[in-house]
Design an enzyme around this catalytic site. Sequence first.
Site, PDB file in Angstrom:
ATOM      1  N   ASP A 128      10.072  -0.565 -18.317  1.00 46.81           N
ATOM      2  CA  ASP A 128       9.336  -0.724 -17.211  1.00 46.81           C
ATOM      3  C   ASP A 128       9.510   0.389 -16.314  1.00 46.81           C
ATOM      4  O   ASP A 128      10.315   1.334 -16.213  1.00 46.81           O
ATOM      5  CB  ASP A 128       9.568  -1.856 -16.138  1.00 46.81           C
ATOM      6  CG  ASP A 128       9.270  -3.148 -16.850  1.00 46.81           C
ATOM      7  OD1 ASP A 128       8.455  -3.404 -17.640  1.00 46.81           O
ATOM      8  OD2 ASP A 128       9.436  -4.229 -16.233  1.00 46.81           O
TER       9      ASP A 128
ATOM     10  N   ARG B  90       2.656   1.293 -22.340  1.00 46.96           N
ATOM     11  CA  ARG B  90       1.968   0.408 -21.574  1.00 46.96           C
ATOM     12  C   ARG B  90       1.123   1.156 -20.426  1.00 46.96           C
ATOM     13  O   ARG B  90       2.034   1.570 -19.499  1.00 46.96           O
ATOM     14  CB  ARG B  90       2.869  -0.653 -20.899  1.00 46.96           C
ATOM     15  CG  ARG B  90       2.116  -1.708 -19.974  1.00 46.96           C
ATOM     16  CD  ARG B  90       2.966  -2.445 -18.931  1.00 46.96           C
ATOM     17  NE  ARG B  90       3.961  -3.345 -19.914  1.00 46.96           N
ATOM     18  CZ  ARG B  90       5.344  -3.799 -19.349  1.00 46.96           C
ATOM     19  NH1 ARG B  90       5.674  -3.307 -18.289  1.00 46.96           N
ATOM     20  NH2 ARG B  90       5.764  -4.655 -20.076  1.00 46.96           N
TER      21      ARG B  90
HETATM   22  C1  LIG Z   1       1.933  -6.657 -18.082  1.00 45.52           C
HETATM   23  C2  LIG Z   1       2.116  -5.954 -16.482  1.00 45.52           C
HETATM   24  C3  LIG Z   1       3.365  -5.119 -16.667  1.00 45.52           C
HETATM   25  C4  LIG Z   1       3.373  -4.236 -15.484  1.00 45.52           C
HETATM   26  N1  LIG Z   1       4.301  -3.301 -15.578  1.00 45.52           N
HETATM   27  C5  LIG Z   1       4.432  -2.586 -14.530  1.00 45.52           C
HETATM   28  C6  LIG Z   1       5.403  -1.573 -14.221  1.00 45.52           C
HETATM   29  O1  LIG Z   1       6.399  -1.368 -15.242  1.00 45.52           O
HETATM   30  N2  LIG Z   1       5.487  -0.498 -13.229  1.00 45.52           N
HETATM   31  C7  LIG Z   1       4.433  -0.843 -12.313  1.00 45.52           C
HETATM   32  O2  LIG Z   1       4.584  -0.032 -11.275  1.00 45.52           O
HETATM   33  N3  LIG Z   1       3.692  -1.692 -12.441  1.00 45.52           N
HETATM   34  C8  LIG Z   1       3.713  -2.588 -13.445  1.00 45.52           C
HETATM   35  N4  LIG Z   1       2.636  -3.577 -13.291  1.00 45.52           N
HETATM   36  C9  LIG Z   1       1.757  -3.857 -12.340  1.00 45.52           C
HETATM   37  C10 LIG Z   1       0.550  -2.946 -12.098  1.00 45.52           C
HETATM   38  O3  LIG Z   1       0.996  -1.759 -11.898  1.00 45.52           O
HETATM   39  C11 LIG Z   1      -0.428  -3.410 -10.971  1.00 45.52           C
HETATM   40  O4  LIG Z   1       0.276  -3.238  -9.923  1.00 45.52           O
HETATM   41  C12 LIG Z   1      -0.853  -4.849 -11.174  1.00 45.52           C
HETATM   42  O5  LIG Z   1      -1.346  -5.175 -12.462  1.00 45.52           O
HETATM   43  C13 LIG Z   1      -2.450  -4.776 -10.238  1.00 45.52           C
HETATM   44  O6  LIG Z   1      -3.188  -4.202 -10.763  1.00 45.52           O
HETATM   45  P1  LIG Z   1      -4.568  -4.405 -11.684  1.00 45.52           P
HETATM   46  O7  LIG Z   1      -4.700  -3.802 -12.900  1.00 45.52           O
HETATM   47  O8  LIG Z   1      -4.631  -5.980 -12.123  1.00 45.52           O
HETATM   48  O9  LIG Z   1      -5.713  -4.406 -10.910  1.00 45.52           O
HETATM   49  P2  LIG Z   1      -5.933  -4.529  -9.340  1.00 45.52           P
HETATM   50  O10 LIG Z   1      -7.126  -3.655  -8.896  1.00 45.52           O
HETATM   51  O11 LIG Z   1      -4.886  -4.349  -8.642  1.00 45.52           O
HETATM   52  O12 LIG Z   1      -6.456  -6.117  -9.325  1.00 45.52           O
HETATM   53  C14 LIG Z   1      -7.602  -6.457 -10.278  1.00 45.52           C
HETATM   54  C15 LIG Z   1      -7.788  -7.911  -9.906  1.00 45.52           C
HETATM   55  O13 LIG Z   1      -6.935  -8.653 -10.566  1.00 45.52           O
HETATM   56  C16 LIG Z   1      -6.560  -9.708  -9.611  1.00 45.52           C
HETATM   57  N5  LIG Z   1      -5.149  -9.649  -9.360  1.00 45.52           N
HETATM   58  C17 LIG Z   1      -4.394  -8.163  -9.447  1.00 45.52           C
HETATM   59  N6  LIG Z   1      -3.156  -8.404  -8.967  1.00 45.52           N
HETATM   60  C18 LIG Z   1      -3.147  -9.836  -8.277  1.00 45.52           C
HETATM   61  C19 LIG Z   1      -1.986 -10.463  -7.928  1.00 45.52           C
HETATM   62  N7  LIG Z   1      -0.818 -10.047  -7.589  1.00 45.52           N
HETATM   63  N8  LIG Z   1      -2.289 -11.805  -7.274  1.00 45.52           N
HETATM   64  C20 LIG Z   1      -3.755 -12.355  -7.543  1.00 45.52           C
HETATM   65  N9  LIG Z   1      -4.670 -11.732  -8.296  1.00 45.52           N
HETATM   66  C21 LIG Z   1      -4.411 -10.363  -8.753  1.00 45.52           C
HETATM   67  C22 LIG Z   1      -7.497  -9.902  -8.529  1.00 45.52           C
HETATM   68  O14 LIG Z   1      -8.500 -10.535  -8.917  1.00 45.52           O
HETATM   69  C23 LIG Z   1      -7.903  -8.381  -8.597  1.00 45.52           C
HETATM   70  O15 LIG Z   1      -9.179  -8.195  -7.715  1.00 45.52           O
HETATM   71  C24 LIG Z   1       2.417  -4.398 -14.533  1.00 45.52           C
HETATM   72  C25 LIG Z   1       1.307  -5.382 -14.596  1.00 45.52           C
HETATM   73  C26 LIG Z   1       1.038  -5.918 -15.941  1.00 45.52           C
HETATM   74  C27 LIG Z   1      -0.025  -6.874 -16.023  1.00 45.52           C
END
Ligand SMILES: Cc1cc2nc3c(=O)[nH]c(=O)nc-3n(C[C@H](O)[C@H](O)[C@H](O)COP(=O)(O)OP(=O)(O)OC[C@H]3O[C@@H](n4cnc5c(N)ncnc54)[C@H](O)[C@@H]3O)c2cc1C
Length: 306
Positions: free
Chosen positions: A131, A183
């Site tokens: 991560d 990722r």
């Molecule tokens: C499998 C996976 C691994 C990850 N690993 C890392 C990592 O190693 N390092 C790191 O910095 N980040 C990591 N993340 C987190 C990532 O960086 C984002 O903060 C997170 O995925 C929210 O971004 P989004 O792409 O969903 O878009 P966004 O624009 O934040 O969200 C899009 C839509 O998704 C839904 N959504 C998003 N988050 C939430 C929530 N918490 N609760 C409810 N609904 C939500 C909502 O409907 C929102 O409108 C990971 C995410 C995933 C899915």
Amino acid sequence: MITRNALLWLSQQEGLKDLATRIGFFKRLTTRFVAGDTIDEVVPFIHRLNVENCTASFDHLNEAVESSDEAEREVAEYLNILTKIDEQRIRSNVSIKLTQFGLGLDPELAYKNARRIVEEAHRRGNFVRVDMEDSSVTQVTIDIFKRLRAEFDLNTVGIVLQSYLYRTYADAQALVNLPARIRICKGAYNEPPEVAFPDKKDVDANYVKVMQLLLGSGIYHGVATHDPKMIEATIDFATREGIGKEKFEFQMLYGIRRDLQRQLARDGFNVRIYVPYGKHWYPYFMRRLAERPANVWFVLKNLAKG
Ligand SMILES: Cc1cc2nc3c(=O)[nH]c(=O)nc-3n(C[C@H](O)[C@H](O)[C@H](O)COP(=O)(O)OP(=O)(O)OC[C@H]3O[C@@H](n4cnc5c(N)ncnc54)[C@H](O)[C@@H]3O)c2cc1C
């Protein structure tokens, strides 16, 4: 209204972390995002995911550990996860954080500990995802990953990049050339404008740019997002370029957009769910609240229900 930055600030407060973790009452609020306390509680959920044609990635929650003994316990937990995956015949890999293995104490310790997990995964034919944490450790995380990648093959260890960082496109180019499995996610930490795009539209545009670079590379990467716009952009690009569904996977977090997870799996895409568990839930949970401050109301509502 409580803001993203305020929630991310709270996520880093050690005093609150200790308090919240010690009071069992707060733990109840985390169940939407945290799958359980122990691996045995989580395994049945992963069996169900597998039945729905989704795979998983286990995350034993802990970060910024403060002693080598604690890091050692994390190594033991991950060795146990890898054993459980085989014993229970579940389709899952593991995600690790280098600060969980002692990065803040000594980068060499973190490397050696991570190497033990990667070696065991290699022996078992499994895969370890490193991560990405906040920008103070981006470079050292990439450096340690490269050492691991030099010793183990493409399908044993991979890394994460965050589209909110200015440096990410260049990092993606260099890592794809290694080659490495990446990722791509948007990024979950509180970063200053010196290192990260302050505007969401720039983070999204960079996400699409990096996603296209990754998918075009022919390497199997993970597209981690719940954002329908990013998912649509990925599917459009893959269709346009004739990139098959089996060439990449979508990744989402436990408890977020279950409907979308199931739909993508039904549509024949590879879908992997990141499944966190364990007692050290506080920073992870607060980052999930920060991503969607409306979640605070969800939590308060549950609190009021008692
Ligand atoms: C499998 C996976 C691994 C990850 N690993 C890392 C990592 O190693 N390092 C790191 O910095 N980040 C990591 N993340 C987190 C990532 O960086 C984002 O903060 C997170 O995925 C929210 O971004 P989004 O792409 O969903 O878009 P966004 O624009 O934040 O969200 C899009 C839509 O998704 C839904 N959504 C998003 N988050 C939430 C929530 N918490 N609760 C409810 N609904 C939500 C909502 O409907 C929102 O409108 C990971 C995410 C995933 C899915």
